[in-house]
Write a protein that holds these residues in place. Structure first.
Motif, PDB file in Angstrom:
ATOM      1  N   THR A   5       0.819  -1.224   0.000  1.00  0.00           N
ATOM      2  CA  THR A   5       0.000   0.000   0.000  1.00  0.00           C
ATOM      3  C   THR A   5       0.845   1.263   0.000  1.00  0.00           C
ATOM      4  OG1 THR A   5      -0.134  -0.223   2.404  1.00  0.00           O
ATOM      5  CG2 THR A   5      -1.993  -1.058   1.123  1.00  0.00           C
ATOM      6  N   GLY A  28       3.202   4.215   1.219  1.00  0.00           N
ATOM      7  CA  GLY A  28       3.509   4.907   2.470  1.00  0.00           C
ATOM      8  C   GLY A  28       4.968   5.314   2.533  1.00  0.00           C
ATOM      9  N   ARG A  68       4.298   5.962   7.647  1.00  0.00           N
ATOM     10  CA  ARG A  68       3.324   7.056   7.620  1.00  0.00           C
ATOM     11  C   ARG A  68       2.617   7.100   6.267  1.00  0.00           C
ATOM     12  NH1 ARG A  68       5.821  12.429  10.577  1.00  0.00           N
ATOM     13  NH2 ARG A  68       5.656  11.602  12.688  1.00  0.00           N
ATOM     14  N   ALA A  69       1.419   7.642   6.290  1.00  0.00           N
ATOM     15  CA  ALA A  69       0.680   7.845   5.047  1.00  0.00           C
ATOM     16  C   ALA A  69       1.429   8.858   4.176  1.00  0.00           C
ATOM     17  CB  ALA A  69      -0.719   8.351   5.363  1.00  0.00           C
ATOM     18  N   TRP A 109       1.206  12.008   1.809  1.00  0.00           N
ATOM     19  CA  TRP A 109       0.225  13.085   1.622  1.00  0.00           C
ATOM     20  C   TRP A 109       0.841  14.247   0.842  1.00  0.00           C
ATOM     21  CZ3 TRP A 109       1.194  17.943   3.898  1.00  0.00           C
ATOM     22  CH2 TRP A 109       2.221  17.974   4.840  1.00  0.00           C
ATOM     23  N   VAL A 143      -4.436  12.590   1.094  1.00  0.00           N
ATOM     24  CA  VAL A 143      -3.674  11.389   1.443  1.00  0.00           C
ATOM     25  C   VAL A 143      -3.851  10.376   0.310  1.00  0.00           C
ATOM     26  CG1 VAL A 143      -3.449   9.483   3.079  1.00  0.00           C
ATOM     27  CG2 VAL A 143      -3.920  11.786   3.921  1.00  0.00           C
ATOM     28  N   GLU A 201      -1.671   7.439  -0.047  1.00  0.00           N
ATOM     29  CA  GLU A 201      -1.252   6.092   0.360  1.00  0.00           C
ATOM     30  C   GLU A 201      -1.345   5.995   1.867  1.00  0.00           C
ATOM     31  OE1 GLU A 201       2.147   5.676  -3.174  1.00  0.00           O
ATOM     32  OE2 GLU A 201       2.734   5.585  -1.066  1.00  0.00           O
ATOM     33  N   ILE A 202      -1.883   4.878   2.355  1.00  0.00           N
ATOM     34  CA  ILE A 202      -2.004   4.702   3.804  1.00  0.00           C
ATOM     35  C   ILE A 202      -1.124   3.532   4.251  1.00  0.00           C
ATOM     36  CG2 ILE A 202      -4.329   5.682   3.914  1.00  0.00           C
ATOM     37  CD1 ILE A 202      -5.459   2.855   4.040  1.00  0.00           C
ATOM     38  N   LYS A 247      -9.012   1.395   5.473  1.00  0.00           N
ATOM     39  CA  LYS A 247      -9.307   2.799   5.174  1.00  0.00           C
ATOM     40  C   LYS A 247     -10.595   3.271   5.839  1.00  0.00           C
ATOM     41  CE  LYS A 247     -10.021   3.821   0.827  1.00  0.00           C
ATOM     42  NZ  LYS A 247     -11.478   4.109   0.744  1.00  0.00           N
ATOM     43  N   LEU A 307      -2.828   6.932  10.634  1.00  0.00           N
ATOM     44  CA  LEU A 307      -2.099   7.492   9.489  1.00  0.00           C
ATOM     45  C   LEU A 307      -0.603   7.243   9.680  1.00  0.00           C
ATOM     46  CD1 LEU A 307      -3.997  10.842   8.812  1.00  0.00           C
ATOM     47  CD2 LEU A 307      -3.772   8.922   7.239  1.00  0.00           C
TER      48      LEU A 307
END
Length: 750
Positions: A226, A228, A251-252, A254, A268, A270-271, A277, A333
């Motif tokens: 995912t 991040g 971390r996400a 952003w 944001v 990518e998480i 989510k 996040l």
């Protein structure tokens, strides 16, 4: 009389007494071993747990190749359950679904068609609706399985054979990661980038004693499906890979998007890995409703195929970095994925391994697979060469061979005797098709014979040379790297690296609290509350019977309130944590660990740049900086050392350059502030000397402005230093009786 529990016939019906403790230990140990070996921990060689291995092998058995067609997942689950895995169908399907989810597995082993769930945490459709087949990654794991590359064992019903481990031409353990909880041990491995793992493995082939630091040059850290951003330092990453234990803060990702006229939103994209989510958005919304995120106005989910989470700040003046830091602290996040490289070494021994150990075991496995496949191919070549030798004899003596076959009662025995053939050669000649008897066939046989002879020599040379084996393995790994290189869609690195910004902790703390004005009210008996707004008149406040106002002062919910006790301790309480103004508040002792024989001396708003003058009953004192008095726990911070019967008595803000100290004997002494030491903790030095009694009050002031006090009627009196010359002296003197007109209370404030 009750029914007897002793079986008829004297109780000797095949039973025997067993010690319960021993029986339980044996059975529990058997269960624990089964869980560790056959359920929860992956094998270091192919990175698979038994259920995943059986799913992949079963799909291979069914011919579900990556370039072929799909089959219903229910059929696959049925095959796995019936032939290899005697467990629940839902458990098998859940495992299959996860292997197909590109947000859960970095390099999916299953190509799924239909609804296989999503990043919001929604479940996959039932197995009767979805279809599956293998991916190229799964085919790589199986490469050579029909060439005696690995050992097989009988299945649970002893009707089939299943592989103990897969050949594993793909570095699956680290590439896809694994999590599992066994009995007394667990495993947690994040996904990594396959091309980077191949680079590290190629380096290890050349330098088997390479350090972890060097390997981290190739594998800088996990690569989550995912994306991040990992915000750990290189040192902590190296330490985690060295010991096999640690964790990675992700971390996400952003970015700030301008919306015109100076306004902006945060998007944001990518998480962190394994964060749902929908649950993340719920958490942010809950914090918004609870007013824990005063910098945030709204949160919206605008995701389609990609993640797009929109965060709307309260105003255009909000610092985006500060807003995100507050969100990282309170929500997922930012999340930490643990590393616990606890795997089955050589398929038998569970142990925690380093990055280097894991890669070396995978390389050793690849070498063993290469040797076994080579020996298998060698045996096949030798068998074929034997058959081809028989064919050549037949062609050279074709008429005689045909005669023997037509006329002899036992042509096989006759052929073997006449031409000195082996059983296999004679059998092959007898099984030969008539159409093979054409003229060109002899040339074809000789050509094939020569080709196989060359290949046989090459394989024998390979098996005899370690160098050639590692060279072949290097070539295989480089092919995998080419297939999943960083220039491919699947192989490009998704997770980035960054240093976590050095954030102002104070500012972040305040960013999490709604700033509202309050009036802090403390009663004489130690009850505290925060009234809304800044009150100018406190006469309307009510207290419990026998209690009254000790002090009240304005503050904000974002402030830190400092409490100083007679025991010389400072306590810190957040302004947002004080009880509301309804009723009489709560006892301070509920919030802080304060001794029953101590009382509150003073309470005030923390000013990190300010200084305080502390004084004890017997007249000792010193100056302390407010940056040294904050306490992070309920236990508080001991700053002034006092022993009974002496107690801390005064705590005043330092303003000016001169100190005026007043004794209970109504004698006053004035001396320069510089004669008082500044300390972070201690007993202090003597302020004023007394024959009996102690200190009554202390005040600091500017020499140029003179000393002021209030009388009982509230009038202010000011004396210049010229008028106060006879009271001016050095610290620790006795002083002189107060001037005429000084308040009878013996205090500067009337």
């Amino acid at each position: 009389m009750g029914k007897s529990l002793i079986p008829p016939g004297g109780g000797d019906g095949g039973s025997e007494p067993v010690d319960l403790k021993t029986a339980l230990e044996e059975r529990y140990l058997a269960y624990a071993l089964s869980t560790i070996m056959h359920r929860a921990l992956p094998d270091v060689r192919d990175g698979l747990k038994p259920v995943h291995r059986r799913i992949v092998y079963s799909m291979s058995d069914m011919g579900l190749r990556a370039n072929g067609g799909f089959k219903k997942s229910a059929k696959i689950v049925g095959e796995v359950m019936g032939n290899f895995h005697p467990h629940g169908d839902q458990a098998i399907y859940d495992a299959l679904v996860r292997l197909a989810q590109d947000f859960a597995v970095r390099y999916p082993l299953v190509n799924g068609q239909g609804n296989f769930g999503n990043i919001d945490g929604d479940n996959a459709a039932a197995m009767r609706y979805t279809e599956s087949k293998m991916t190229p990654v799964a085919e790589l794991l199986l490469e050579g399985i029909d060439q005696d590359a690995v050992d097989f064992r009988t299945t649970y019903d002893e009707e089939n054979q299943e592989p103990v481990v897969l050949p594993g031409a793909f570095p699956n353990l680290l590439a896809n990661g694994a999590t599992g909880i066994a009995v007394g041990m667990a495993t947690s491995i994040p996904p990594h980038n396959a091309a980077e793992l191949c680079d590290a493995a190629l380096h290890l082939i050349k330098h088997p004693n390479a350090t972890i630091e060097k390997l981290v040059d190739y594998v800088p850290g996990p690569d989550m499906p995912t994306g991040g951003v990992i915000v750990d330092s290189r040192d902590s990453i190296v330490e985690a890979y060295k010991t096999g234990r640690g964790g990675f803060r992700t971390r996400a990702r952003w970015e700030k998007e301008d919306t015109g006229r100076g306004s902006y939103i945060i998007v944001v994209t990518e998480i962190p890995y394994q964060v749902q989510k929908s649950r993340l958005i719920e958490k942010i919304a809950e914090l918004l409703i609870a007013r824990k995120l005063p910098l945030l106005e709204d949160v919206r989910d605008e995701s389609a195929e990609d993640v797009r989470l929109v965060l709307v700040p309260k105003s255009r003046s909000v610092d985006p970095d500060l807003l995100m830091e507050s969100l990282f602290r309170l929500t997922d996040l930012e999340s930490r994925f643990p590393l616990n490289l606890n795997v089955l070494s050589k398929g038998r021994v569970p142990k925690v391994m380093s990055l280097r150990d894991v890669l070396l075991e995978w390389l050793d496995h690849r070498r063993e697979v290469l040797q076994r496949r080579s020996r298998h191919r060698l045996a096949a070549i030798e068998r074929r060469l034997e058959i081809l030798g028989g064919y050549l004899v037949a062609y050279l003596n074709i008429d005689e061979v045909i005669r023997i076959i037509r006329e002899e009662d036992d042509p096989k025995a006759e052929l073997m005797q006449r031409f000195e053939l082996t059983d296999l050669q004679a059998e092959s000649i007898l099984n030969m098709r008539l159409r093979s008897l054409r003229k060109l066939e002899e040339f074809e046989i000789r050509k094939e014979f020569d080709g196989l002879t060359v290949e046989k020599a090459e394989i024998e040379a390979l098996l005899a040379s370690d160098e050639k084996q590692w060279s072949t393995i290097s070539w295989e790994i480089s092919q995998v790297k080419k297939k999943f290189g960083k220039d491919t869609e699947l192989g490009r690195r998704r997770t980035g690296f960054a240093e976590a910004p050095e954030a102002d902790l104070e500012a972040i703390q305040q960013a999490m609290i709604e700033k509202e004005p309050v009036t802090v009210v403390l009663s004489r008996k130690g009850w505290i509350r925060a009234m809304r707004g800044h009150m100018s008149d406190t006469s309307g406040l009510t207290f419990k019977e026998g209690d009254g106002l000790k002090l009240a002062f304005p503050a904000y919910t974002t402030d830190r309130i400092i409490l100083f006790t007679t025991g010389g301790k400072f306590y810190t309480v957040g302004g947002d944590r004080l009880p509301g103004g309804r009723g009489h508040g709560e006892p301070v002792r509920i919030m802080i660990d304060m001794n029953n024989d101590q009382d509150i001396v003073s309470a005030f708003v923390h000013n990190p740049d300010g200084k305080l003058l502390l004084a004890s009953t017997v007249g000792n004192g010193f100056v302390v900086s407010q940056s040294d008095i904050t306490a992070n726990t309920r236990k508080g911070k001991q700053v002034m050392n006092v022993k009974m019967p002496d107690e801390a008595k005064l705590c005043i803000a330092v303003e000016g350059d001169t100190v005026a100290v007043l004794g209970e004997n109504r004698k006053m002494l004035i001396f320069p502030l510089e004669q008082l030491a500044e300390m972070s903790r201690g007993k202090g030095v003597r302020l004023q000397r007394y024959k009996d009694g102690g200190v009554a009050d202390v005040r600091t002031f500017n020499k140029a402005e003179g000393l002021s006090w209030q009388d009982s009627a509230g009038r202010t009196h000011t004396k210049t230093m010229e008028e106060l010359r006879e009271w001016y002296g050095d610290r620790a003197q006795a002083g002189r009786t107060v001037p005429k007109g000084f308040p009878r209370s013996g205090r500067f404030s009337g």
